[in-house]
Design a protein around this motif. Structure first.
Motif: not given
Length: 243
Positions: A159-161, A70, A222, A165
């Motif tokens: 997914r992240f992004g 991430t 993160y 998400w």
């Protein structure tokens, strides 16, 4: 085999539009950052190291990878949004920096990638060179560049992004608050766990400051300790799709 980019571009544009991603709304930059993360970082020697004995020796567990991936996404996003002609090279330098402490951890690429550092460097540089060729062909920050760079995000909707998400994080928050009855039943039937017993396995931060955990998962995982993220990785709170 040569790739026919001119044929691929309308297909990519249409598929991303189906996902609610477009150049005009600025969301295509996020998809490009996801694609670049996949291309230059995730799908390469670092993943092989993570999955094998080397990863266990180097402490490269799921939480470390969650944090790192991430973080790399944000570096890629900065690069594709930048007007600096050397942005991709700066991105390359950052992800290959052997002395930079990885967010969420207390160590560096030198430790986590030990034994595969040469392969990691070769892979990243080769993929960034490919991206630079796309930039030369279509123009920095152009829709065409972002579409091609983001092709790896086509199957990463949640997914992240990516747009999917946000609902994932909302679902996680509901489950951690005990508001998802289907999930509570799932834990009892499939995992043989009562909700309270399952929740007791969560890191202390989840109990102490759930809003912070949820906001970090939404914007920048993160920022959380990799040991916290390790609990979320492959956990049904994240992976269970519901009914």
């Amino acid at each position: 085999m040569d790739i026919d980019y001119e044929t691929a571009l309308p297909h990519l544009r249409a598929k991303f539009a189906e996902m609610g991603v477009s150049f005009g709304e600025g969301t295509l930059a996020h998809a490009a950052a996801v694609g670049i993360t996949q291309l230059a970082w995730r799908n390469g020697p670092i993943e092989n190291a993570h999955a094998g004995e080397r990863g266990r020796r180097n402490g490269l567990h799921d939480g470390v990878m969650f944090a790192r991936n991430t973080w790399v996404f944000h570096q890629a996003l900065e690069a594709v949004r930048s007007t600096d002609q050397y942005a991709l090279l700066s991105f390359e330098d950052r992800i290959l920096d052997r002395s930079l402490v990885w967010p969420g951890t207390s160590s560096t690429l030198s430790r986590f990638g030990y034994g595969a550092l040469g392969d990691i460097r070769k892979h990243a540089k080769g993929r960034v060179n490919y991206l630079l060729e796309l930039e030369d062909a279509y123009g920095q920050g152009s829709e065409e560049f972002l579409l091609l760079a983001g092709s790896g995000a086509l199957f990463q909707h949640d997914r992240f992004g990516m747009p999917g998400w946000e609902p994932v994080v909302e679902r996680i928050a509901m489950r951690l608050r005990g508001e998802d009855e289907e999930f509570v039943s799932y834990l009892a039937v499939r995992a043989g766990l009562g909700f309270e017993a399952w929740l007791a396995t969560a890191p202390s931060l989840v109990h102490e400051d759930l809003p912070r955990v949820v906001e970090s998962l939404r914007l920048a995982p993160y920022r959380l300790d990799a040991r916290v993220l390790k609990w979320f990785a492959w956990n049904p709170v994240l992976t269970h799709r519901g009914t």
